[in-house]
Motif scaffolding. Sequence first.
Motif, PDB file in Angstrom:
ATOM      1  N   ASN A  87       0.833  -1.205   0.000  1.00 29.05           N
ATOM      2  CA  ASN A  87       0.000   0.000   0.000  1.00 29.05           C
ATOM      3  C   ASN A  87       0.867   1.253   0.000  1.00 29.05           C
ATOM      4  O   ASN A  87       1.874   1.332   0.713  1.00 29.05           O
ATOM      5  N   GLY A  88       0.457   2.245  -0.798  1.00 23.96           N
ATOM      6  CA  GLY A  88       1.107   3.543  -0.718  1.00 23.96           C
ATOM      7  C   GLY A  88       0.760   4.219   0.601  1.00 23.96           C
ATOM      8  O   GLY A  88      -0.314   4.016   1.160  1.00 23.96           O
ATOM      9  N   LYS A  89       1.665   5.041   1.113  1.00 23.15           N
ATOM     10  CA  LYS A  89       1.456   5.736   2.390  1.00 23.15           C
ATOM     11  C   LYS A  89       1.825   7.211   2.225  1.00 23.15           C
ATOM     12  O   LYS A  89       2.962   7.538   1.893  1.00 23.15           O
ATOM     13  N   PHE A  90       0.849   8.083   2.468  1.00 24.81           N
ATOM     14  CA  PHE A  90       1.075   9.511   2.292  1.00 24.81           C
ATOM     15  C   PHE A  90       0.413  10.269   3.442  1.00 24.81           C
ATOM     16  O   PHE A  90      -0.806  10.294   3.564  1.00 24.81           O
ATOM     17  N   ARG A  91       1.246  10.813   4.322  1.00 27.14           N
ATOM     18  CA  ARG A  91       0.779  11.629   5.439  1.00 27.14           C
ATOM     19  C   ARG A  91      -0.286  10.920   6.270  1.00 27.14           C
ATOM     20  O   ARG A  91      -1.355  11.454   6.557  1.00 27.14           O
ATOM     21  N   GLY A  92       0.050   9.694   6.627  1.00 27.94           N
ATOM     22  CA  GLY A  92      -0.826   8.923   7.510  1.00 27.94           C
ATOM     23  C   GLY A  92      -2.014   8.285   6.838  1.00 27.94           C
ATOM     24  O   GLY A  92      -2.881   7.719   7.509  1.00 27.94           O
ATOM     25  N   LYS A  93      -2.046   8.316   5.519  1.00 27.84           N
ATOM     26  CA  LYS A  93      -3.189   7.799   4.781  1.00 27.84           C
ATOM     27  C   LYS A  93      -2.709   6.839   3.698  1.00 27.84           C
ATOM     28  O   LYS A  93      -1.675   7.052   3.076  1.00 27.84           O
ATOM     29  N   ASP A  94      -3.488   5.753   3.470  1.00 29.98           N
ATOM     30  CA  ASP A  94      -3.188   4.857   2.360  1.00 29.98           C
ATOM     31  C   ASP A  94      -3.558   5.531   1.039  1.00 29.98           C
ATOM     32  O   ASP A  94      -4.626   6.140   0.917  1.00 29.98           O
ATOM     33  N   ILE A  95      -2.667   5.413   0.065  1.00 24.83           N
ATOM     34  CA  ILE A  95      -2.968   5.931  -1.272  1.00 24.83           C
ATOM     35  C   ILE A  95      -2.737   4.818  -2.292  1.00 24.83           C
ATOM     36  O   ILE A  95      -1.901   3.938  -2.087  1.00 24.83           O
ATOM     37  N   GLY A  96      -3.502   4.870  -3.373  1.00 23.15           N
ATOM     38  CA  GLY A  96      -3.475   3.791  -4.349  1.00 23.15           C
ATOM     39  C   GLY A  96      -2.950   4.218  -5.697  1.00 23.15           C
ATOM     40  O   GLY A  96      -3.264   5.306  -6.195  1.00 23.15           O
ATOM     41  N   VAL A 141      -3.429   8.889  -8.438  1.00 20.89           N
ATOM     42  CA  VAL A 141      -2.754   9.701  -9.459  1.00 20.89           C
ATOM     43  C   VAL A 141      -3.769  10.636 -10.112  1.00 20.89           C
ATOM     44  O   VAL A 141      -3.536  11.841 -10.239  1.00 20.89           O
ATOM     45  N   TRP A 142      -4.909  10.046 -10.521  1.00 19.42           N
ATOM     46  CA  TRP A 142      -5.931  10.879 -11.172  1.00 19.42           C
ATOM     47  C   TRP A 142      -6.445  11.946 -10.196  1.00 19.42           C
ATOM     48  O   TRP A 142      -6.610  13.115 -10.565  1.00 19.42           O
ATOM     49  N   LYS A 143      -6.681  11.549  -8.961  1.00 23.86           N
ATOM     50  CA  LYS A 143      -7.215  12.495  -7.988  1.00 23.86           C
ATOM     51  C   LYS A 143      -6.224  13.617  -7.686  1.00 23.86           C
ATOM     52  O   LYS A 143      -6.570  14.801  -7.685  1.00 23.86           O
ATOM     53  N   PHE A 144      -4.973  13.252  -7.429  1.00 22.22           N
ATOM     54  CA  PHE A 144      -3.976  14.262  -7.074  1.00 22.22           C
ATOM     55  C   PHE A 144      -3.704  15.216  -8.235  1.00 22.22           C
ATOM     56  O   PHE A 144      -3.565  16.429  -8.036  1.00 22.22           O
ATOM     57  N   ALA A 202       3.876  13.088  -2.800  1.00 26.34           N
ATOM     58  CA  ALA A 202       2.968  11.950  -2.971  1.00 26.34           C
ATOM     59  C   ALA A 202       3.529  10.949  -3.981  1.00 26.34           C
ATOM     60  O   ALA A 202       3.388   9.730  -3.812  1.00 26.34           O
ATOM     61  N   GLU A 203       4.175  11.464  -5.005  1.00 25.78           N
ATOM     62  CA  GLU A 203       4.782  10.625  -6.037  1.00 25.78           C
ATOM     63  C   GLU A 203       5.780   9.641  -5.427  1.00 25.78           C
ATOM     64  O   GLU A 203       5.826   8.466  -5.795  1.00 25.78           O
ATOM     65  N   ALA A 204       6.547  10.112  -4.467  1.00 27.04           N
ATOM     66  CA  ALA A 204       7.548   9.257  -3.833  1.00 27.04           C
ATOM     67  C   ALA A 204       6.926   8.277  -2.847  1.00 27.04           C
ATOM     68  O   ALA A 204       7.557   7.277  -2.479  1.00 27.04           O
ATOM     69  N   CYS A 205       5.729   8.557  -2.403  1.00 27.60           N
ATOM     70  CA  CYS A 205       5.076   7.723  -1.386  1.00 27.60           C
ATOM     71  C   CYS A 205       4.193   6.630  -1.968  1.00 27.60           C
ATOM     72  O   CYS A 205       3.749   5.749  -1.236  1.00 27.60           O
ATOM     73  N   MET A 206       3.925   6.705  -3.262  1.00 23.63           N
ATOM     74  CA  MET A 206       2.929   5.811  -3.849  1.00 23.63           C
ATOM     75  C   MET A 206       3.507   4.447  -4.207  1.00 23.63           C
ATOM     76  O   MET A 206       2.972   3.408  -3.823  1.00 23.63           O
ATOM     77  N   ALA A 207       4.588   4.426  -4.960  1.00 27.05           N
ATOM     78  CA  ALA A 207       5.162   3.169  -5.439  1.00 27.05           C
ATOM     79  C   ALA A 207       6.370   2.830  -4.591  1.00 27.05           C
ATOM     80  O   ALA A 207       7.505   3.129  -4.948  1.00 27.05           O
ATOM     81  N   GLY A 221     -13.962   1.336  -4.263  1.00 26.61           N
ATOM     82  CA  GLY A 221     -14.133   1.355  -2.817  1.00 26.61           C
ATOM     83  C   GLY A 221     -12.977   2.032  -2.113  1.00 26.61           C
ATOM     84  O   GLY A 221     -12.401   3.005  -2.609  1.00 26.61           O
ATOM     85  N   THR A 222     -12.581   1.463  -0.963  1.00 27.58           N
ATOM     86  CA  THR A 222     -11.684   2.162  -0.042  1.00 27.58           C
ATOM     87  C   THR A 222     -10.307   1.521   0.084  1.00 27.58           C
ATOM     88  O   THR A 222      -9.300   2.223   0.189  1.00 27.58           O
ATOM     89  N   TYR A 223     -10.248   0.188   0.081  1.00 31.18           N
ATOM     90  CA  TYR A 223      -9.017  -0.512   0.462  1.00 31.18           C
ATOM     91  C   TYR A 223      -8.125  -0.797  -0.747  1.00 31.18           C
ATOM     92  O   TYR A 223      -8.438  -0.431  -1.884  1.00 31.18           O
ATOM     93  N   LEU A 224      -6.998  -1.475  -0.467  1.00 36.11           N
ATOM     94  CA  LEU A 224      -6.011  -1.786  -1.494  1.00 36.11           C
ATOM     95  C   LEU A 224      -5.645  -3.266  -1.451  1.00 36.11           C
ATOM     96  O   LEU A 224      -6.086  -4.003  -0.564  1.00 36.11           O
TER      97      LEU A 224
END
Length: 579
Positions: A156-165, A170-173, A190-195, A317-320
């Motif tokens: 899972n990606g991790k960005f400021r205490g939150k999971d990111i997918g 990418v589309w959202k950011f 965020a780019e560095a936190c995703m993959a 949904g929400t999870y990864l």
Amino acid sequence: MADPKSRAQDDRRSQDWFGGTGRNGFIHRSWMRNQGFAPDVFDGRPVIGIATTWSELTPCNAHLRTVSEAVKRGVWEAGGFPLEFPIVSLGEPMMRPTTMLYRNMLAMTTEELIRANPLDGVVLLTGCDKTTPGAIMGAASVDLPTLVITGGPMLNGKFRGKDIGSGTDVWKFTEEHRAGRMSTEDLYEAEACMARSAGHCMTMGTASTMAAITEALGLQASGSSAIPAVDSRRASMAQLAGRRIVDMVDEQLTLSRIVTKDAFHNAIAVNAALGGSTNAIVHLLAIARRLGIELTLDDFDAIGREIPLLVNLMPSGTYLMEDFYYAGGVPAVMAEMKSVLKLNQITVSGRTVAEDIEGAPNYNRDVIAPWDQPVQPAGSSTIVLKGNISPNGSVLKISAASPELLTHRGPALVFDRNEDYIAVSDDPDLEVTPDTVLIVRNSGPKGYPGFPEVGNMPLPKKLLEAGVTDMVRISDARMSGTGFGTCVLHVTPESAAGGPLGIVQTGDMIVLDAHKRILEVELSDEEIAERMAAYEPQVAPTSRGWEQLYVQHVTGADTGADLDFLEGSSGSMPARHSH
């Protein structure tokens, strides 16, 4: 070395190469021995090809070398002879204009390399979006014992205490950045936190979808598709798979014995329960046609109507995927929905689906919902729309769309190329409202060419700044499995093939009714006929090479977008011997 004629296993396919006593046998064995293989590896044991899509240009598959070594361990342990070979690797984040242009090249080269070489069984190492279906398409046309191992999702990606997918965020950011609500510095962070690990996208995008569907088809070991790429259990499963493929050769358990019409039923049903990628439809249609199995868009709609969304993963949904694996993965989903599956279908294990999923636990019902308490009700996954601008069908992923837009009427704003729309999408004077229906055409298999993932075109900047988060978008293109929005895709026939999407004009009223499965332009039959008579399809100019071959022979999205001369089976033996 034992006399080749005395071998107990002289009926193996590989013995046409390694079992001869004359010149041919000498040539084949002698050159292979320059790699240091002991003489007794040619004694009739199963030769297992490990077809790998490893490449540093395919980030999702860059760890497959270690997976291959685990497979080799298992093959050696079971008494086989493993030989690794490369097949075309397609890296979704890197290749231009789109990896879909090259999926059929991967399929063709996989088919030819398997048939041309001394192999008794094949393990396909895949991962990124098109590598899994492309390799299966090629292997299906040869029909040896075949087992697939996908590379597994990233953590899972991790960005400021939150999971990111991957993909979805990418589309959202990037949309937030365009709207001025996210700084460039935050976007880079965020780019560095995703993959943050090896593996493919950890959302339920096309890579994860095709991995799960491969398991549902019975071609990948039960429980293996969702294991994270960096989890040691992936290597363990790969080693077990290496052992298993040797047994499959002895059992003559070929790909076509596993992938039957019932197996496709299971794959379509599981895809609906997963909220899987719309791309799975194109890939499954292509695989089916390689095997001579009748499968149509209507099958996807009919089966999907009965299946609720059970998996709470991005983008629906929400999870990864890491959460999905810990919750129980594909076996847990199939156990929840076993009442609608073909349970007697055999898998690579040699057992039935029922035996594979018996007692499969569901450890987290917020990630994998029970059948009677789904995330969304039956019919919430991908549906098939038809009407006067998509007579052969188009698709819409309900679970990733906005409910209020599923019934919509609005004026068309038409662009002949995606590039034409992108060039004006930030224009504050663009004549567009939230009710506008954005149409981008000439983006199908022939038209682009290559069928790119541009169907979820970004919203106009002026609407983003006003807080609009979705619009109806229509295209003969595809959309990334990680994407979201009310996007009608794969309109067929495509514009470049003379489809009626090509005659829609800006200002025409478009009607979408997802519940009735309707997509229409409000024009009389006479007006449509008049416009069609004057319409000149736009086909992208090509001058040479693969692109020209592709445009000349690619079929429509509704039949899998394969090359017309590759549909069906080739058989397992070369037409001629050269030595």
